[in-house]
Design a protein around this motif. Structure first.
Motif, mmCIF file in Angstrom:
data_model
loop_
_atom_site.group_PDB
_atom_site.id
_atom_site.type_symbol
_atom_site.label_atom_id
_atom_site.label_comp_id
_atom_site.label_asym_id
_atom_site.label_seq_id
_atom_site.Cartn_x
_atom_site.Cartn_y
_atom_site.Cartn_z
ATOM 1 N N ASN A 154 0.807 -1.221 0.000
ATOM 2 C CA ASN A 154 0.000 0.000 0.000
ATOM 3 C C ASN A 154 0.836 1.266 0.000
ATOM 4 O OD1 ASN A 154 -2.230 -1.677 0.084
ATOM 5 N ND2 ASN A 154 -2.319 -1.646 2.308
ATOM 6 N N ILE A 155 1.912 1.277 0.768
ATOM 7 C CA ILE A 155 2.727 2.476 0.866
ATOM 8 C C ILE A 155 3.841 2.446 -0.182
ATOM 9 C CG2 ILE A 155 4.077 3.957 2.419
ATOM 10 C CD1 ILE A 155 1.287 3.460 3.562
ATOM 11 N N ARG A 156 4.471 1.285 -0.322
ATOM 12 C CA ARG A 156 5.593 1.183 -1.251
ATOM 13 C C ARG A 156 5.134 0.758 -2.642
ATOM 14 N NH1 ARG A 156 10.154 -0.091 2.313
ATOM 15 N NH2 ARG A 156 11.227 -0.784 0.465
ATOM 16 N N LYS A 157 3.873 0.386 -2.783
ATOM 17 C CA LYS A 157 3.284 0.004 -4.078
ATOM 18 C C LYS A 157 3.970 -1.219 -4.697
ATOM 19 C CE LYS A 157 0.409 3.467 -3.987
ATOM 20 N NZ LYS A 157 -0.885 3.172 -3.352
ATOM 21 N N GLY A 158 4.402 -2.126 -3.862
ATOM 22 C CA GLY A 158 5.058 -3.342 -4.364
ATOM 23 C C GLY A 158 4.057 -4.471 -4.552
ATOM 24 N N PHE A 159 4.454 -5.464 -5.313
ATOM 25 C CA PHE A 159 3.620 -6.634 -5.576
ATOM 26 C C PHE A 159 4.388 -7.898 -5.226
ATOM 27 C CE2 PHE A 159 1.964 -3.355 -8.318
ATOM 28 C CZ PHE A 159 0.599 -3.492 -8.148
ATOM 29 N N ALA A 160 3.669 -9.023 -5.222
ATOM 30 C CA ALA A 160 4.309 -10.317 -4.962
ATOM 31 C C ALA A 160 4.954 -10.830 -6.246
ATOM 32 C CB ALA A 160 3.271 -11.313 -4.462
ATOM 33 N N PRO A 161 6.177 -11.375 -6.150
ATOM 34 C CA PRO A 161 6.779 -11.974 -7.339
ATOM 35 C C PRO A 161 6.080 -13.287 -7.710
ATOM 36 C CG PRO A 161 8.207 -12.300 -5.447
ATOM 37 C CD PRO A 161 7.052 -11.457 -4.980
ATOM 38 N N LYS A 162 6.405 -13.791 -8.912
ATOM 39 C CA LYS A 162 5.702 -14.950 -9.471
ATOM 40 C C LYS A 162 5.695 -16.174 -8.557
ATOM 41 C CE LYS A 162 8.235 -15.117 -13.097
ATOM 42 N NZ LYS A 162 8.969 -13.874 -12.869
ATOM 43 N N ASN A 163 6.793 -16.384 -7.824
ATOM 44 C CA ASN A 163 6.901 -17.604 -7.028
ATOM 45 C C ASN A 163 6.259 -17.499 -5.653
ATOM 46 O OD1 ASN A 163 8.187 -18.965 -9.043
ATOM 47 N ND2 ASN A 163 10.245 -18.616 -8.262
ATOM 48 N N ALA A 164 5.700 -16.331 -5.332
ATOM 49 C CA ALA A 164 5.089 -16.170 -4.009
ATOM 50 C C ALA A 164 3.757 -16.915 -3.954
ATOM 51 C CB ALA A 164 4.869 -14.691 -3.715
ATOM 52 N N GLU A 185 5.745 -0.234 -14.868
ATOM 53 C CA GLU A 185 6.255 -0.074 -13.508
ATOM 54 C C GLU A 185 6.861 -1.375 -12.991
ATOM 55 O OE1 GLU A 185 3.343 0.972 -10.524
ATOM 56 O OE2 GLU A 185 4.917 1.721 -9.206
ATOM 57 N N CYS A 186 8.031 -1.241 -12.385
ATOM 58 C CA CYS A 186 8.667 -2.386 -11.732
ATOM 59 C C CYS A 186 7.876 -2.708 -10.459
ATOM 60 C CB CYS A 186 10.112 -2.059 -11.385
ATOM 61 S SG CYS A 186 10.912 -3.360 -10.424
ATOM 62 N N THR A 187 7.383 -3.931 -10.384
ATOM 63 C CA THR A 187 6.561 -4.298 -9.222
ATOM 64 C C THR A 187 7.411 -4.536 -7.984
ATOM 65 O OG1 THR A 187 6.603 -6.604 -9.911
ATOM 66 C CG2 THR A 187 4.704 -5.291 -10.592
ATOM 67 N N ALA A 188 8.726 -4.607 -8.174
ATOM 68 C CA ALA A 188 9.597 -4.805 -7.005
ATOM 69 C C ALA A 188 9.913 -3.492 -6.320
ATOM 70 C CB ALA A 188 10.888 -5.493 -7.420
ATOM 71 N N CYS A 189 10.227 -2.458 -7.127
ATOM 72 C CA CYS A 189 10.748 -1.238 -6.496
ATOM 73 C C CYS A 189 9.999 0.029 -6.896
ATOM 74 C CB CYS A 189 12.232 -1.075 -6.814
ATOM 75 S SG CYS A 189 12.571 -0.548 -8.496
ATOM 76 N N GLY A 190 9.127 -0.053 -7.888
ATOM 77 C CA GLY A 190 8.361 1.122 -8.274
ATOM 78 C C GLY A 190 8.991 1.949 -9.388
ATOM 79 N N TYR A 191 10.176 1.552 -9.882
ATOM 80 C CA TYR A 191 10.793 2.254 -11.010
ATOM 81 C C TYR A 191 9.842 2.212 -12.215
ATOM 82 C CZ TYR A 191 13.667 2.675 -15.247
ATOM 83 O OH TYR A 191 14.152 3.024 -16.477
ATOM 84 N N ASP A 228 8.508 -8.894 -14.487
ATOM 85 C CA ASP A 228 8.050 -8.375 -13.201
ATOM 86 C C ASP A 228 7.534 -6.924 -13.312
ATOM 87 O OD1 ASP A 228 8.659 -10.710 -11.717
ATOM 88 O OD2 ASP A 228 10.757 -10.189 -11.872
ATOM 89 N N PHE A 229 7.453 -6.425 -14.563
ATOM 90 C CA PHE A 229 6.890 -5.087 -14.792
ATOM 91 C C PHE A 229 5.428 -5.208 -15.186
ATOM 92 C CE2 PHE A 229 10.292 -1.812 -14.983
ATOM 93 C CZ PHE A 229 11.353 -2.607 -14.609
#
Ligand code: FE
Length: 232
Positions: A154-164, A185-191, A228-229
């Motif tokens: 919610n705050i960092r806007k990250g998502f779960a990677p495929k293997n989660a 958008e990079c789901t890991a870091c928001g780039y 992962d984008f």
């Protein structure tokens, strides 16, 4: 009916799970880690069968869990969560300690860690459940808040990677209108990669579409891979 939004109301933390020995080890990011009993202290983790770390846990019978601090940088999530330990040595250059079994434990951005011996393994389909008995634990920073999955989402806007275990395939919901420039958008870091401007700092010229990015291109901030984008 299954309402996936309901599943987002389950709370989790974010952890670095490591395994191996002093010569060879790896680690990944997990949100599904929990304490099962206190007498004796027993824990459970759920690891994708695709994860290299899963092989190391099976081979060594040990794993360690580092609790990430709330301010852990995206590079840590990207390094451990969105790239495979088969492709590079994730532990190289990291600040490590070794547990009683020799299991590597990642100290970077960690506020506590637990080292567990596997006492039971259950095949749960896509993942393995490793039940562990606590061998060693240490509080590293009693002041810092742990990073929760809700905060990351919610705050960092990250998502779960495929293997989660909690991964949801967002690509089903996306469709880019051809002819228009898109932002990814990079789901890991928001780039955000903007096709219109490219990424001149990293020698990607303006107008380069996401599909035209060279093979092996990864997020310039955290190293996450193209899949992962997500399209914004
Ligand atoms: Fe990234």
């Amino acid at each position: 009916m299954i309402d996936f939004e309901a599943l987002f109301k389950i709370s989790y933390g974010l952890y670095v799970v490591s395994s191996g020995n002093k010569d060879q080890g790896s680690a990944y990011i997990a949100n599904t880690f929990s304490q099962m009993t206190s007498e004796p202290p027993q824990f459970a983790i759920f690891c994708s069968k695709n994860n290299y770390t899963t092989e190391l846990i099976k081979a060594s019978g040990v794993y360690a869990v580092s609790v990430l601090a709330q301010d852990a940088p995206p590079e840590i999530i990207g390094r451990f969560g969105f790239r495979s330990g088969r492709d590079f040595d994730k532990l190289e250059g990291m600040n490590l300690t070794f547990g009683t079994t020799g299991c590597p434990i990642v100290l970077n951005n960690a506020i506590a860690f637990m080292e567990c011996k596997v006492i039971n393994t259950i095949d749960v389909g896509t993942h393995m459940m490793f039940i562990g008995q606590l061998l060693k634990s240490e509080l590293l920073d009693g002041e810092a808040e742990p990073l929760t999955y809700a905060y990351y989402r919610n705050i960092r806007k990250g998502f779960a990677p495929k293997n989660a275990p909690t991964y949801i395939d967002k690509s089903k919901f996306e469709k880019k209108i051809s002819g228009n420039f898109g932002k990814y958008e990079c789901t890991a870091c928001g780039y955000i990669f903007n096709e219109e401007t490219g990424d001149p700092d990293n020698h990607i010229k303006a107008g380069t579409t996401f599909g035209e990015l060279p093979a092996g291109w990864t997020c310039p901030i955290c190293g996450a891979e193209k899949e992962d984008f997500i399209l914004l």
